[in-house]
Design an enzyme around this catalytic site. Structure first.
Site, PDB file in Angstrom:
ATOM      1  N   LYS A   1      33.224  13.745  70.638  1.00  0.00           N
ATOM      2  CA  LYS A   1      32.839  13.640  69.260  1.00  0.00           C
ATOM      3  C   LYS A   1      31.516  13.896  68.807  1.00  0.00           C
ATOM      4  O   LYS A   1      30.658  13.498  69.416  1.00  0.00           O
ATOM      5  CB  LYS A   1      33.372  12.033  68.810  1.00  0.00           C
ATOM      6  CG  LYS A   1      32.968  11.931  66.999  1.00  0.00           C
ATOM      7  CD  LYS A   1      33.419  10.571  66.601  1.00  0.00           C
ATOM      8  CE  LYS A   1      32.453   9.676  66.735  1.00  0.00           C
ATOM      9  NZ  LYS A   1      31.352  10.151  65.923  1.00  0.00           N
TER      10      LYS A   1
ATOM     11  N   ASP B   1      33.067  15.038  63.490  1.00  0.00           N
ATOM     12  CA  ASP B   1      33.153  13.971  62.481  1.00  0.00           C
ATOM     13  C   ASP B   1      32.001  14.081  61.395  1.00  0.00           C
ATOM     14  O   ASP B   1      31.004  13.465  61.470  1.00  0.00           O
ATOM     15  CB  ASP B   1      32.675  12.766  63.395  1.00  0.00           C
ATOM     16  CG  ASP B   1      32.948  11.256  62.716  1.00  0.00           C
ATOM     17  OD1 ASP B   1      33.792  11.497  61.636  1.00  0.00           O
ATOM     18  OD2 ASP B   1      32.678  10.438  63.109  1.00  0.00           O
ATOM     19  N   MET B   2      32.407  14.809  60.407  1.00  0.00           N
ATOM     20  CA  MET B   2      31.700  15.019  59.422  1.00  0.00           C
ATOM     21  C   MET B   2      31.837  14.612  58.279  1.00  0.00           C
ATOM     22  O   MET B   2      31.249  14.277  57.226  1.00  0.00           O
ATOM     23  CB  MET B   2      31.961  16.755  59.097  1.00  0.00           C
ATOM     24  CG  MET B   2      31.357  17.725  60.074  1.00  0.00           C
ATOM     25  SD  MET B   2      29.772  17.723  60.199  1.00  0.00           S
ATOM     26  CE  MET B   2      29.259  16.767  61.919  1.00  0.00           C
ATOM     27  N   LYS B   3      33.078  13.740  58.143  1.00  0.00           N
ATOM     28  CA  LYS B   3      33.427  12.735  56.859  1.00  0.00           C
ATOM     29  C   LYS B   3      33.389  13.622  55.544  1.00  0.00           C
ATOM     30  O   LYS B   3      32.576  12.769  54.718  1.00  0.00           O
ATOM     31  CB  LYS B   3      32.712  11.368  56.843  1.00  0.00           C
ATOM     32  CG  LYS B   3      32.979  10.543  58.116  1.00  0.00           C
ATOM     33  CD  LYS B   3      32.293   9.258  58.115  1.00  0.00           C
ATOM     34  CE  LYS B   3      32.766   8.420  59.353  1.00  0.00           C
ATOM     35  NZ  LYS B   3      31.901   9.005  60.758  1.00  0.00           N
ATOM     36  N   LEU B   4      33.698  14.699  55.366  1.00  0.00           N
ATOM     37  CA  LEU B   4      33.398  15.338  54.314  1.00  0.00           C
ATOM     38  C   LEU B   4      34.225  14.992  52.828  1.00  0.00           C
ATOM     39  O   LEU B   4      34.921  14.177  53.037  1.00  0.00           O
ATOM     40  CB  LEU B   4      33.917  16.871  54.523  1.00  0.00           C
ATOM     41  CG  LEU B   4      33.441  17.827  55.662  1.00  0.00           C
ATOM     42  CD1 LEU B   4      34.353  19.244  55.632  1.00  0.00           C
ATOM     43  CD2 LEU B   4      32.209  18.059  55.407  1.00  0.00           C
ATOM     44  N   PHE B   5      33.376  15.170  51.801  1.00  0.00           N
ATOM     45  CA  PHE B   5      33.687  14.421  50.526  1.00  0.00           C
ATOM     46  C   PHE B   5      32.897  15.223  49.377  1.00  0.00           C
ATOM     47  O   PHE B   5      31.806  15.243  49.318  1.00  0.00           O
ATOM     48  CB  PHE B   5      33.404  13.142  50.266  1.00  0.00           C
ATOM     49  CG  PHE B   5      34.150  12.383  48.905  1.00  0.00           C
ATOM     50  CD1 PHE B   5      35.189  11.974  48.873  1.00  0.00           C
ATOM     51  CD2 PHE B   5      32.893  12.347  47.914  1.00  0.00           C
ATOM     52  CE1 PHE B   5      35.446  11.472  47.776  1.00  0.00           C
ATOM     53  CE2 PHE B   5      33.204  11.794  46.757  1.00  0.00           C
ATOM     54  CZ  PHE B   5      34.458  11.350  46.626  1.00  0.00           C
ATOM     55  N   ASP B   6      33.701  15.767  48.663  1.00  0.00           N
ATOM     56  CA  ASP B   6      33.193  16.702  47.424  1.00  0.00           C
ATOM     57  C   ASP B   6      34.278  17.194  46.744  1.00  0.00           C
ATOM     58  O   ASP B   6      35.366  16.782  46.855  1.00  0.00           O
ATOM     59  CB  ASP B   6      32.299  17.942  48.225  1.00  0.00           C
ATOM     60  CG  ASP B   6      31.281  18.522  47.271  1.00  0.00           C
ATOM     61  OD1 ASP B   6      31.472  18.513  46.125  1.00  0.00           O
ATOM     62  OD2 ASP B   6      30.231  18.474  47.730  1.00  0.00           O
TER      63      ASP B   6
ATOM     64  N   THR C   1      34.122   1.439  60.040  1.00  0.00           N
ATOM     65  CA  THR C   1      34.515   0.196  60.900  1.00  0.00           C
ATOM     66  C   THR C   1      33.103  -0.502  60.903  1.00  0.00           C
ATOM     67  O   THR C   1      33.040  -1.423  61.319  1.00  0.00           O
ATOM     68  CB  THR C   1      34.816   0.580  62.355  1.00  0.00           C
ATOM     69  OG1 THR C   1      33.950   1.544  62.835  1.00  0.00           O
ATOM     70  CG2 THR C   1      36.161   1.129  62.474  1.00  0.00           C
TER      71      THR C   1
ATOM     72  N   ARG D   1      35.041  -1.398  71.761  1.00  0.00           N
ATOM     73  CA  ARG D   1      34.098  -2.094  72.757  1.00  0.00           C
ATOM     74  C   ARG D   1      34.639  -2.575  73.964  1.00  0.00           C
ATOM     75  O   ARG D   1      35.702  -3.311  73.909  1.00  0.00           O
ATOM     76  CB  ARG D   1      33.194  -3.082  72.037  1.00  0.00           C
ATOM     77  CG  ARG D   1      32.308  -2.497  70.945  1.00  0.00           C
ATOM     78  CD  ARG D   1      31.002  -1.624  71.558  1.00  0.00           C
ATOM     79  NE  ARG D   1      30.155  -1.130  70.582  1.00  0.00           N
ATOM     80  CZ  ARG D   1      30.288  -0.001  69.784  1.00  0.00           C
ATOM     81  NH1 ARG D   1      31.362   0.893  69.960  1.00  0.00           N
ATOM     82  NH2 ARG D   1      29.307   0.270  68.966  1.00  0.00           N
TER      83      ARG D   1
ATOM     84  N   GLN E   1      28.976  -1.988  64.614  1.00  0.00           N
ATOM     85  CA  GLN E   1      30.349  -2.197  64.520  1.00  0.00           C
ATOM     86  C   GLN E   1      30.797  -3.684  64.145  1.00  0.00           C
ATOM     87  O   GLN E   1      30.222  -4.488  64.808  1.00  0.00           O
ATOM     88  CB  GLN E   1      31.537  -1.837  65.447  1.00  0.00           C
ATOM     89  CG  GLN E   1      30.935  -0.276  65.775  1.00  0.00           C
ATOM     90  CD  GLN E   1      31.337   0.848  64.952  1.00  0.00           C
ATOM     91  OE1 GLN E   1      32.218   0.473  64.120  1.00  0.00           O
ATOM     92  NE2 GLN E   1      30.902   1.882  64.575  1.00  0.00           N
TER      93      GLN E   1
ATOM     94  N   ARG F   1      28.249   4.209  72.610  1.00  0.00           N
ATOM     95  CA  ARG F   1      26.913   3.553  73.301  1.00  0.00           C
ATOM     96  C   ARG F   1      27.368   2.940  74.367  1.00  0.00           C
ATOM     97  O   ARG F   1      26.349   2.921  75.433  1.00  0.00           O
ATOM     98  CB  ARG F   1      26.516   2.483  72.267  1.00  0.00           C
ATOM     99  CG  ARG F   1      25.211   1.763  72.774  1.00  0.00           C
ATOM    100  CD  ARG F   1      24.531   0.992  71.724  1.00  0.00           C
ATOM    101  NE  ARG F   1      24.301   1.696  70.337  1.00  0.00           N
ATOM    102  CZ  ARG F   1      24.655   1.399  69.309  1.00  0.00           C
ATOM    103  NH1 ARG F   1      25.850   0.830  69.261  1.00  0.00           N
ATOM    104  NH2 ARG F   1      24.267   2.123  68.205  1.00  0.00           N
TER     105      ARG F   1
END
Length: 243
Positions: free
Chosen positions: A46, A74-79, A129, A192, A201, A222
């Protein structure tokens, strides 16, 4: 960006792709070093927004085209719809595997238009999350249990055409039970290994329990890249997964 001398160009990996390793490292050079360290133990990565200005797209292209890895952008586009459609159309040319957008129906529909004719899977984000109810109150999100809101948002995103959703492991079973979720992907961050620090998280589960709850893929960052021996950490997680 040139591949490391230790890379094996275009060799397809056969690792268990249920594990997606989050490359939450500073730049593409560090990303390539991590990929070298993990080698053929990991086949799916990712790359997030934080890497975008550090060569993230070049890294995605090299890992995909030169090393045979699968890539989750993982860009989490919103527009507005037109902008989302154009952005996804541009990203789809990189032959990536997954792309995240916010799960709002108009965003999902626009993203699917942008990805039309490609193999890019559009995943709708439900509720991050890293958020709890207090965070949602501060953001003026309507009242209700987070699990109920996640399930509702997931249903709306899937009805709008999303190929899958992003959700916490704690809501995976609820989403998998939705009629709309049949044949769709559930990808769970906030995973985890037992005993690992939670970091940023708040709604977490172990890798095995996330898959048993209905997730198709787990995202771990991580606990792998910050480990003293990242490859061993990844292999330990893979060993713990249900068969």
């Amino acid at each position: 960006m040139s591949a490391s001398s230790t890379a094996n160009p275009r060799q397809e990996t056969t690792a268990d792709d249920r594990l997606i390793v989050a490359m939450d490292v500073p730049n593409a050079i560090a990303g390539l070093q991590l990929a070298d360290t993990l080698g053929d133990a990991v086949s799916f990565y990712k790359i997030g927004l934080g890497m975008l200005t550090g060569g993230g797209l070049a890294l995605a292209n090299e890992l995909k085209q030169e090393r045979g890895k699968r890539i989750f952008l993982d860009m989490k586009l919103f527009d507005i719809s037109a902008t989302v459609e154009a952005a996804v159309r541009g990203l789809a040319q990189f032959d990536l595997d997954f792309l995240t957008v916010h799960g709002d129906p108009h965003v999902v529909r626009a993203a699917k238009e942008g990805a039309a004719g490609t193999n890019l899977k559009i995943l709708g984000v439900t509720i991050l999350t890293s958020l709890d109810r207090a965070d949602l109150d501060e953001a003026l999100i309507k009242p209700g249990e987070i699990s109920d809101l996640v399930q509702e948002r997931a249903g709306l995103a899937l009805t709008a055409g999303a190929d899958g959703v992003i959700a916490s492991p704690q809501e995976a079973a609820l989403i998998r039970a939705l009629p709309e979720a049949s044949g769709k992907l559930i990808v769970t961050p906030g995973v985890r290994p037992a005993g690992a620090a939670l970091g940023d998280q708040k709604r977490v589960a172990t890798p095995a329990s996330a898959l048993e709850a209905g997730a198709d893929h787990i995202v771990v960052g991580r606990p792998i890249w910050a480990a003293e021996a990242p490859r061993s950490a990844a292999e330990d997680i893979l060993t713990s997964l249900p068969r």
